[in-house]
Design a protein around this motif. Structure first.
Motif, short mmCIF file in Angstrom:
data_model
loop_
_atom_site.label_atom_id
_atom_site.label_comp_id
_atom_site.label_asym_id
_atom_site.label_seq_id
_atom_site.Cartn_x
_atom_site.Cartn_y
_atom_site.Cartn_z
N SER A 190 47.56 -41.75 -12.97
CA SER A 190 46.88 -41.40 -11.73
C SER A 190 46.43 -39.95 -11.85
CB SER A 190 47.82 -41.59 -10.53
OG SER A 190 47.14 -41.24 -9.35
N THR A 241 39.44 -50.34 -7.19
CA THR A 241 39.56 -51.42 -6.22
C THR A 241 38.26 -51.49 -5.45
OG1 THR A 241 40.53 -49.95 -4.57
CG2 THR A 241 42.06 -51.20 -5.95
N GLN A 243 41.34 -45.66 -8.60
CA GLN A 243 42.78 -45.67 -8.38
C GLN A 243 43.53 -44.89 -9.46
OE1 GLN A 243 44.34 -47.23 -5.66
NE2 GLN A 243 42.22 -47.29 -4.99
#
Length: 175
Positions: A89, A135, A148
């Protein structure tokens, strides 16, 4: 690279999502995790037995080293590409566009969100593939993609004779 980005690449082994046996550390002072699994590879319609052992240990305060031991338990030689997938991330604008890099031994991801550097390295030449994980959601303005994380796949070809074991070492550090 495109198949990895779409999550449609062919997996030849049965190791993903499978249970591994956790081995206890040799002593309470040892700071490593040991996992092992006997599995199979399906290559050219033939099934090959393969043992995968992972030993993961810290390296200093902000890194870890993963040793992968691959043993051909078949009676015939086997040739395949071994891959390790990470998901970070991070906000690396360059990598978010997608990467396909061959013959690397080190790669540094620059996280612009937190000001961190994520470093992967190996003594062996690798192929690195990175793709954004997104997403899709619906909003007032229609369907929108939202970033994401970054999916990263590290690959290395292997040739193992019958009964042969080889080691692959990856190190991951954050600074």
């Amino acid at each position: 690279a495109e198949e990895f980005g779409r999550a449609s690449y062919e997996e030849a082994g049965d190791f993903i999502g499978a249970l591994y046996r956790l081995h206890p550390a040799p002593s309470k002072a040892a700071k490593e995790l040991r996992f092992e699994r006997n599995g199979h590879l399906m290559l050219r319609s033939k099934r090959h037995s393969l043992r995968l052992k992972k030993v993961i240990a810290p390296r200093g305060a902000s890194a870890l080293r993963a040793h992968y031991y691959l043993k051909n338990q078949s009676a015939k030689p086997v040739q395949f590409v071994f891959g390790v997938e990470f998901n970070f991330s991070i906000g690396d604008e360059y990598a978010r566009k997608g990467l396909f890099e061959k013959n690397i031994k080190e790669w540094i991801f620059n996280d612009s969100w937190r000001g961190l550097h994520v470093k992967l390295n190996s003594k062996d030449a690798l192929t690195l593939i990175a793709s954004p994980v997104e997403t899709v959601s619906e909003s007032e303005s229609g369907l929108e993609k939202t970033y994401q994380e970054l999916g990263v796949l590290i690959q290395r070809p292997f040739y193992l004779a019958a009964g042969e074991t080889k080691e692959h070492v990856l190190e991951l550090g954050v600074s």
